[in-house]
Every structure is written in C-alpha cells, then in structure tokens.
Design an enzyme around this catalytic site. Structure first.
Site, PDB file in Angstrom:
ATOM      1  N   ARG A  46       0.856  -1.193   0.000  1.00 15.81           N
ATOM      2  CA  ARG A  46       0.000   0.000   0.000  1.00 15.81           C
ATOM      3  C   ARG A  46       0.891   1.243   0.000  1.00 15.81           C
ATOM      4  O   ARG A  46       0.613   2.235  -0.658  1.00 15.81           O
ATOM      5  CB  ARG A  46      -0.955   0.031   1.198  1.00 15.81           C
ATOM      6  CG  ARG A  46      -1.703   1.354   1.297  1.00 15.81           C
ATOM      7  CD  ARG A  46      -2.946   1.390   2.191  1.00 15.81           C
ATOM      8  NE  ARG A  46      -2.958   0.457   3.285  1.00 15.81           N
ATOM      9  CZ  ARG A  46      -2.234   0.575   4.407  1.00 15.81           C
ATOM     10  NH1 ARG A  46      -1.447   1.617   4.577  1.00 15.81           N
ATOM     11  NH2 ARG A  46      -2.308  -0.330   5.356  1.00 15.81           N
ATOM     12  N   TYR A  98     -16.505  16.937 -15.382  1.00  8.13           N
ATOM     13  CA  TYR A  98     -16.830  15.517 -15.376  1.00  8.13           C
ATOM     14  C   TYR A  98     -17.898  15.237 -14.315  1.00  8.13           C
ATOM     15  O   TYR A  98     -17.769  15.659 -13.166  1.00  8.13           O
ATOM     16  CB  TYR A  98     -15.551  14.726 -15.092  1.00  8.13           C
ATOM     17  CG  TYR A  98     -15.758  13.238 -15.063  1.00  8.13           C
ATOM     18  CD1 TYR A  98     -16.049  12.538 -16.226  1.00  8.13           C
ATOM     19  CD2 TYR A  98     -15.688  12.523 -13.872  1.00  8.13           C
ATOM     20  CE1 TYR A  98     -16.257  11.171 -16.202  1.00  8.13           C
ATOM     21  CE2 TYR A  98     -15.892  11.160 -13.836  1.00  8.13           C
ATOM     22  CZ  TYR A  98     -16.179  10.486 -15.002  1.00  8.13           C
ATOM     23  OH  TYR A  98     -16.379   9.138 -14.970  1.00  8.13           O
ATOM     24  N   ASP A 170      -7.347  19.194 -14.010  1.00  6.64           N
ATOM     25  CA  ASP A 170      -7.662  17.863 -14.530  1.00  6.64           C
ATOM     26  C   ASP A 170      -7.228  17.855 -15.994  1.00  6.64           C
ATOM     27  O   ASP A 170      -7.852  18.486 -16.843  1.00  6.64           O
ATOM     28  CB  ASP A 170      -9.170  17.602 -14.382  1.00  6.64           C
ATOM     29  CG  ASP A 170      -9.583  16.213 -14.872  1.00  6.64           C
ATOM     30  OD1 ASP A 170      -8.849  15.623 -15.689  1.00  6.64           O
ATOM     31  OD2 ASP A 170     -10.657  15.733 -14.453  1.00  6.64           O
ATOM     32  N   LYS A 195      -8.066   6.864 -19.286  1.00 11.36           N
ATOM     33  CA  LYS A 195      -8.364   7.382 -20.619  1.00 11.36           C
ATOM     34  C   LYS A 195      -7.120   7.328 -21.501  1.00 11.36           C
ATOM     35  O   LYS A 195      -6.661   6.253 -21.822  1.00 11.36           O
ATOM     36  CB  LYS A 195      -8.955   8.791 -20.486  1.00 11.36           C
ATOM     37  CG  LYS A 195      -9.989   8.930 -19.345  1.00 11.36           C
ATOM     38  CD  LYS A 195     -11.273   8.156 -19.581  1.00 11.36           C
ATOM     39  CE  LYS A 195     -12.178   8.050 -18.356  1.00 11.36           C
ATOM     40  NZ  LYS A 195     -12.519   9.299 -17.705  1.00 11.36           N
TER      41      LYS A 195
HETATM   42  C1  LIG Z   1     -13.064   9.688 -16.433  1.00 14.16           C
HETATM   43  C2  LIG Z   1     -12.746  11.029 -15.896  1.00 14.16           C
HETATM   44  C3  LIG Z   1     -12.554  11.224 -14.526  1.00 14.16           C
HETATM   45  C4  LIG Z   1     -12.733  10.113 -13.511  1.00 14.16           C
HETATM   46  O1  LIG Z   1     -11.765   9.113 -13.661  1.00 14.16           O
HETATM   47  P1  LIG Z   1     -12.036   7.561 -13.322  1.00 14.16           P
HETATM   48  O2  LIG Z   1     -10.745   6.934 -13.729  1.00 14.16           O
HETATM   49  O3  LIG Z   1     -13.214   7.116 -14.126  1.00 14.16           O
HETATM   50  O4  LIG Z   1     -12.296   7.486 -11.858  1.00 14.16           O
HETATM   51  C5  LIG Z   1     -12.223  12.504 -14.104  1.00 14.16           C
HETATM   52  N1  LIG Z   1     -12.082  13.522 -14.981  1.00 14.16           N
HETATM   53  C6  LIG Z   1     -12.270  13.356 -16.289  1.00 14.16           C
HETATM   54  C7  LIG Z   1     -12.117  14.538 -17.210  1.00 14.16           C
HETATM   55  C8  LIG Z   1     -12.608  12.122 -16.803  1.00 14.16           C
HETATM   56  O5  LIG Z   1     -12.815  11.978 -18.113  1.00 14.16           O
END
Ligand SMILES: *Cc1c(COP(=O)(O)O)cnc(C)c1O
Length: 379
Positions: A46, A98, A170, A195
């Site tokens: 962890r 998001y 982000d 992504k």
């Molecule tokens: C998918 C996404 C998230 C969340 O991420 P997860 O891996 O699904 O928890 C946050 N911000 C954006 C812009 C995203 O596309």
C-alpha cells in the site's frame, strides 16, 4: 529530453535484479526484512511497490513534474486532493466538468463541510469574485467535458498565486502531449489514467503530479493513509500505455481535426465543439496553451431532441456506444443520459449540455471508415 523520448524513457531505469527492460509486475503485498526495519526500501505494497513506483516516475516525467502518485481511479486521485482540505474550506471549480467529479464534490465532500462554487471560468478574472479567506483550492478542467471550453491556465494560476490558493488541473482530456499545466503555474495535475494514458480501454486508474515537496509529502501521506492505490498489474499496463502516448495522440489529433471539419459542413449538424476550430470561442487560448487539439469532439444536431440523438448513436457501427474516452477505438456517448446523468438537468443545461448533444472520442482507426460511419448514422 523531448516529450517523445520522455514518454518512453522518462524516469525509467532497467530493473536492478536482472536488467529487465520493462519493470516486472511485482505482484506482492509484502517484502522480506533481514532484521526489523532491515529492508530494501519496500515494506508493504500500500505504501510502496516497485512497479507502481516505476509508473509514478514516468508520470512525473511526462508532466514536467517532480513527484507522481498513482491511484485506483481518477476519482480516487481527486478524493486525495480534496482530503488536503478541512471543514469550512472552500473550492472554486469549473461548472462544466466531469459528472463523477461533480458527484464526489457535492454528494460526498459537502457533507464533510467543504463548500464548492461551480462557475464559468472562460472569463478568468470572474474567479476573484468568489475568493474569500476560506478559499483553498481552484479546480479546473480544460478542455472541459463535454462542452470543450478552454480555460486560460496561466491567468488562473496567476490568480491562485496572488491569493495563495492551490490550483489543480484535470488534464485528462488534453494529456501532457498537448498541454503541461505545471509549466503554466498549476500546483497539481490530475489524470484519469483510464483514458489516454492507459489508452487501450483495459484499466481504471488515476494520477496526480506535483512539483512541491511539501505538497507531495502531504499527498503521499493521504495516498498511504486512505489507501486508494492501484495494483502492480494495472501499473504495468499504464506504464506500457504511456510509451506510445505520443504516437497515439498524433493520430487522435489528425483524426479529430478531420471529423470536426466533416461535422461543421454537415447539413444536419447544428454546432461542433472542438478547440481546433477557428470559430471556437476560446480558439486563441487553446492555441497558446495546447500543442494540438486532440480527439474529443462534441456536437449537437439541428433536430434538438433526445430521441434524435439516441437514434444517431445507436446507428453508429465503428464508433462504439460507450462511456469513457481516450482509447485506440472510437467511442460515442450521449452525455445527458450517460456521463452527465448525475448532474441535474437544470444544472446541465446551464452549461450547454442539451439533450441532443453527442460526444465523440475519435480513435486511431482509418479516417475514411470513421467519416463513412458518421455519414450513415446522420442520414
Ligand atoms: C473519467 C474522468 C474522470 C474520472 O476518472 P475515473 O478513472 O473514471 O475514476 C475525471 N475527470 C475526467 C475529465 C474524466 O474523463
């Protein structure tokens, strides 16, 4: 080192045990000690794991940062950032963001006494109207999801510095191939590595990258204390993904440009949201902070109805109807009923997420097949 070289070698060294070029998947929870405390830098997975550490070094390198942290999902990474705060603290966030982030902020952290303001940040100086002595964090998504608004990171960073507030960006949609927010003055870069970084729709993961040692130490503490880490197998997959990020992104951008151009000339299409279009209201800012414009495109049809949009996404064959984005395969989504269903319709429509809006994650297939697919679905 240039980005394309960093994507492959940045922060990496060959495995010290046998010289393996790719770090092995250290599928272990614990590490043998010769005497209490006598270990080789690893005690419990962890806290640290060699495969995860290799990935975290790569993440830091591609974002021009110093410290990388990997989490079990993008939302787990965001959760760690908000845990830097205390009850009474306030956060100012982009309003077009998001859906899961909005849900985490409003349905989890508001009940712990953190206050969130969701505002349009296209006009960055407007942010100052919401700043008071409790404001501790600015949360920015750019390009925004799904309306593809562009926020001027440099200007927002200057406001954050002036008021001594942390700025988190982000960077999921842009990836470091297109934009590196730390270079513009952001304190924290966040990714859903699920992504583009992973890039193959086979893993869920999140990441944070920072430069400041004090901030990194606080986040490492939260990562270990709250425990939302990712496993070694997933770490290996995302590290593997990062090594082709630049070639994938180049094609995502080329295909994105071609699809955006095609849609703008289509008689049934009402509006196309892609920052590379000269008609995009923030095109100049996009040009100044992004190296290219990516493969995420949203568009609405002239027939403004839920049924019409659903009919289009159901007809697509090469584009798969699915949540998520950033993989090699093209995906189509309907934000109002899918990714953004957790945002109330009234809030959603304020930011332009109409029932007829369709979001495309343009993949790296042959462009002719993608255009032909859209052509048959839009009849
Ligand atoms: C998918 C996404 C998230 C969340 O991420 P997860 O891996 O699904 O928890 C946050 N911000 C954006 C812009 C995203 O596309």
């Amino acid at each position: 080192m240039k980005f394309n070289t960093k994507a492959i070698h940045g922060g990496q060294k060959h495995d010290p045990a046998y010289g393996a070029v790719m770090p092995p998947i250290y599928q272990t929870s614990t590490y043998a000690q010769t005497t209490p405390g006598g270990h080789k830098g690893y005690e419990y997975s962890r806290t640290h794991n060699p495969t995860r550490n290799a990935l975290e070094n790569a993440l830091a390198s591609i974002e021009n940062g110093t410290y990388g942290l990997a989490f079990g999902s993008g939302l787990a990474a965001i959760d760690a950032v908000i845990k830097l705060l205390k009850p009474g603290d306030e956060v100012i966030s982009t309003n077009d963001l998001y859906g899961g982030t909005y849900r985490l902020f409003t349905q989890i952290f508001e009940s712990f006494g953190v206050k969130f303001h969701f505002i349009g940040m296209n006009n960055a100086p407007n942010i100052e109207n919401y700043i008071n002595e409790n404001t501790k964090l600015l949360w920015v998504e750019t390009p925004t999801n799904p309306m593809m608004n562009i926020i001027d990171i440099k200007t927002v960073a200057a406001i954050a510095k002036k008021h001594q507030i942390l700025l988190a960006v982000d960077n999921t949609f842009a990836t470091p191939y297109l934009q590196q927010p730390l270079d513009f003055g952001a304190d924290i870069v966040m990714h859903s590595a699920t992504k583009y970084l992973g890039g193959h729709s086979d893993v869920v993961m999140g990441a944070l990258i920072v430069n400041d040692k004090g901030l990194a130490d606080r986040l490492y503490f939260i990562q270990n204390a709250s425990g939302a880490i990712c496993g070694p197998q997933d770490s290996f997959l995302v590290l593997r993904g990062i090594k082709t990020l630049h070639v994938r992104m180049q094609r995502h951008c080329e295909n994105g440009a071609a699809v955006a151009k095609y849609l703008t000339t289509h008689p049934k299409v009402e509006a196309v949201y892609w920052p590379g279009l000269e008609s995009h209201p923030n095109h100049e800012i996009a040009k100044s902070q992004m190296n290219d414009f990516g493969g995420m495109i949203s568009f609405s049809t002239k027939e403004d109805s839920l049924e019409g949009a659903i009919k289009v996404v159901e007809k697509l064959k090469v584009f798969t109807l699915a949540e998520s984005l950033g993989g090699v395969e093209s995906l189509a989504g309907h934000p109002a009923s899918m990714t953004h269903a957790s945002i109330p319709k009234k809030e959603r429509e304020k930011t332009g997420v109409k029932d007829s809006l369709i979001r495309l994650s343009v993949g790296i297939e042959a462009i002719e097949d993608l255009i032909a697919d859209l052509e048959q679905a839009l009849v």
